[in-house]
Design a protein around this motif. Sequence first.
Motif, PDB file in Angstrom:
ATOM      1  N   ILE A   1       0.845  -1.197   0.000  1.00  0.00           N
ATOM      2  CA  ILE A   1       0.000   0.000   0.000  1.00  0.00           C
ATOM      3  C   ILE A   1       0.878   1.244   0.000  1.00  0.00           C
ATOM      4  O   ILE A   1       1.766   1.389   0.842  1.00  0.00           O
TER       5      ILE A   1
ATOM      6  N   TYR B   1      -8.934   5.688   6.191  1.00  0.00           N
ATOM      7  CA  TYR B   1      -8.147   5.960   4.988  1.00  0.00           C
ATOM      8  C   TYR B   1      -7.641   4.668   4.330  1.00  0.00           C
ATOM      9  O   TYR B   1      -7.610   4.544   3.107  1.00  0.00           O
ATOM     10  N   LEU B   2      -7.229   3.702   5.168  1.00  0.00           N
ATOM     11  CA  LEU B   2      -6.556   2.521   4.619  1.00  0.00           C
ATOM     12  C   LEU B   2      -7.507   1.395   4.197  1.00  0.00           C
ATOM     13  O   LEU B   2      -7.169   0.607   3.306  1.00  0.00           O
TER      14      LEU B   2
ATOM     15  N   LYS C   1      -7.987   1.012   0.635  1.00  0.00           N
ATOM     16  CA  LYS C   1      -6.737   0.604  -0.018  1.00  0.00           C
ATOM     17  C   LYS C   1      -6.471  -0.887   0.193  1.00  0.00           C
ATOM     18  O   LYS C   1      -5.996  -1.579  -0.704  1.00  0.00           O
TER      19      LYS C   1
ATOM     20  N   ALA D   1      -8.803  -2.703  -2.185  1.00  0.00           N
ATOM     21  CA  ALA D   1      -8.807  -2.302  -3.596  1.00  0.00           C
ATOM     22  C   ALA D   1      -8.427  -3.486  -4.498  1.00  0.00           C
ATOM     23  O   ALA D   1      -7.673  -4.340  -4.089  1.00  0.00           O
TER      24      ALA D   1
END
Lengths: 471, 83
Positions: free
Chosen positions: B57, B76-77, B80, B83
Motif C-alpha cells: 500500500i 483511509y486505509l 486501499k 482495492a
Amino acid sequence: MSSSYDCVIIGAGMSGLAAGIRLAMFDKKVIIVEKHSISGGLNSYYSRGKRKFDVGLHAMTNFVTAQERGKPFNKLIKQLRIPYEDFKLHPQKYSLIKFPEKELRFNNEIQLFIEEINTNFPEETDGFLKLLDFIKTFDEVNLSNQTQMAKPVVKSFINNESLLEMIFTPLLIYGSAWENDMDISQFVIMFKSIYLEGFSRPEGGVRTIINILLKRFEECGGEIKFNCEVTRVNSKNNRIESVEVNSNEIINCQTILSSIGLPETFEIIDNLENSNHKPRVGNLSFCESILMTDLKPKVLGIDATIIFYNNRPKYLYQKPQTFFDSESAVVCMPNNFDHDEFNEGILRITNIANFDLWNKELNLSKQAYKDKKEEVYKQSRLILEKCGLNSSHEVIFKDIFTPTTIKRYTGHQNGVVYGSIDKSRNGTTPINGLYICGTDQGFLGIVGSMLSGISMANLHVLSPQNSGGLS
Amino acid sequence: MLTNEEVRSKVLDIIADIALDDDVTTIKDDIALRDQLELDSMDFLDIVMELKKRHKIEVPQEDYSHLASMQSCVDYLAPKFNA
C-alpha cells in the motif's frame, strides 16, 4: 562483472552500517563496500600481543536508560529495531576537567556539574542555569540551522573566562573540526550528549556495537563486501551512475551514501565541475598512548573515568606547532566504568597532534618516527603522574598511534577524525544521487554517526519523494 | 474483503513493531497516535514504509495526515486494503 543496486554505501563504519540496516530493512537492494578487512571505520578494533584494543572508543556519549523516551540513543535503536539491553551499557563513575587552578567534576546527572560550578565559580551559577535553559530549548538538529560560532553565544551567559574554557574543553576535543571554537548547533549537540546525558561503555567495547550492527544488517538481507575500495564515482549529466571498485569492477547504482568524509568523497568523483568549491581538509589530528598496567588505576589513585587535562590558563584546541601538545590531553580509564571487565589496568592518553610533522618524520626515517612515538609515551607517563597516578606499578604493554596511523587506517586526509570544517549537514553534494553521511558531518561520536547514517538513509533514499526513481 | 477490525489489527501489528516499548493494547482510536505513543516523524515514515513492504500500500506524502489517529488510519486505509 556488472551488477546493479538501489544504493551503494561506501564504508562499513557505524554510520554506513546504520544506513545499511535502514535500507535493507525496507527491501532496498543495498551493498556496503569497505576498503578494510573489518568494519568499524574510525571506531574499529585490533589486536597486539594477544590483547584486544579498541581504536577510537574512550566512552560512548548520549547515555540514557531504556525508559527515557525521545533521546538520541533510544531514537536510533528504535529506528534500527535493536533492543536496548543488547548494548550492555555501563555508565561512567565521574569525569574531571582539570585546569591549573580549578577542577570540575561531572557525571551523568547534571546536578553534580551545577554544584561543582556553584562551589568553584559561585558568581556564575545563575548564568550557567540560564545557559542550560537556552540549550534545552535549542533545536540543534534542524538541518537548516546556519553556521555560527558558539563561544560568543556562551559568553553572553558565562563571564568568567576560565569557566568558559573549562566547559568547552570536553566538547571541543570530543568532536570539533574547528580550532578553539565550534558551530553552535554542534555545541548544543555535544553539550547535551556529554553533560546532560553522559558517558557509558558497552561491555566488550566497540566490538559489541559493531557485531550488533553487522548481525542486524545481515538479518535484514544486506550485502557487505570487505577489501573493496571505491576508486571512482561515475556520473552522467550530473547524476550518479556507478562506482568503480578495486580499479576495475563496476557496480551500477541509483544512489550512493558515502561515509568516507567530504573532501575524501570529492577526491574520487570522476568529472567534478565547480571544483573550486572543494571542501577544505581539517587540521586536527591526534596521537594516543595506550598503556596496560599490572595494577588498576583505582588502586593507583585515579578513580575518575575520564580526565580532561589542561595545564594552561586557556585551553588551546588547535593544531600544535610541535609533534603533539603535551600540555593538554584526554586521559581515559576504561576500568573506571561501573563494570570492569579487564584483568589489567588500562590507561589511554590522547594528545592533539600535528599531521604534517609526523608525516615528514615517517618519510624521513622509520627509526626517527619510532623515537618520536617513544617521546609521546614518556610524556603520557608524566601526564598520568600529574593526574595523580602513583608510580608503584609496572607497564606490561604499550601501544602508541599517531596521525599517520589514523590516515593509514581510515583514509582521512591529514589524519583528521572530526572531518573538514566544511560540512554537508543535509548530506547533499553537487552530484544528484550522491549523499554524504558520517560522524564528520556534525553528528558526533558513535551515537551521532549512527544517527547520521539513519537520517541520510531516511531523507535521501527511503522518503517517498525520492522513491519514484528507486522502486 | 477485510473488515475495519481486521484493518485495524494489521495497522496495530505495524505500530507494535515500531514502538517496541509502548503498550499498544490501550490505544484509543479517536486520539492522535502521537499523543499516546512515543512516535516522531521518523517513526511515521516507518509506518508508511511497512504498509508498502507488508501490504503493497502506497501512502503519498500529502496523505500523511490521514495516519494521525487509529480511526483515521482505518478510514483511509480500508479502501486501499480492499482495492
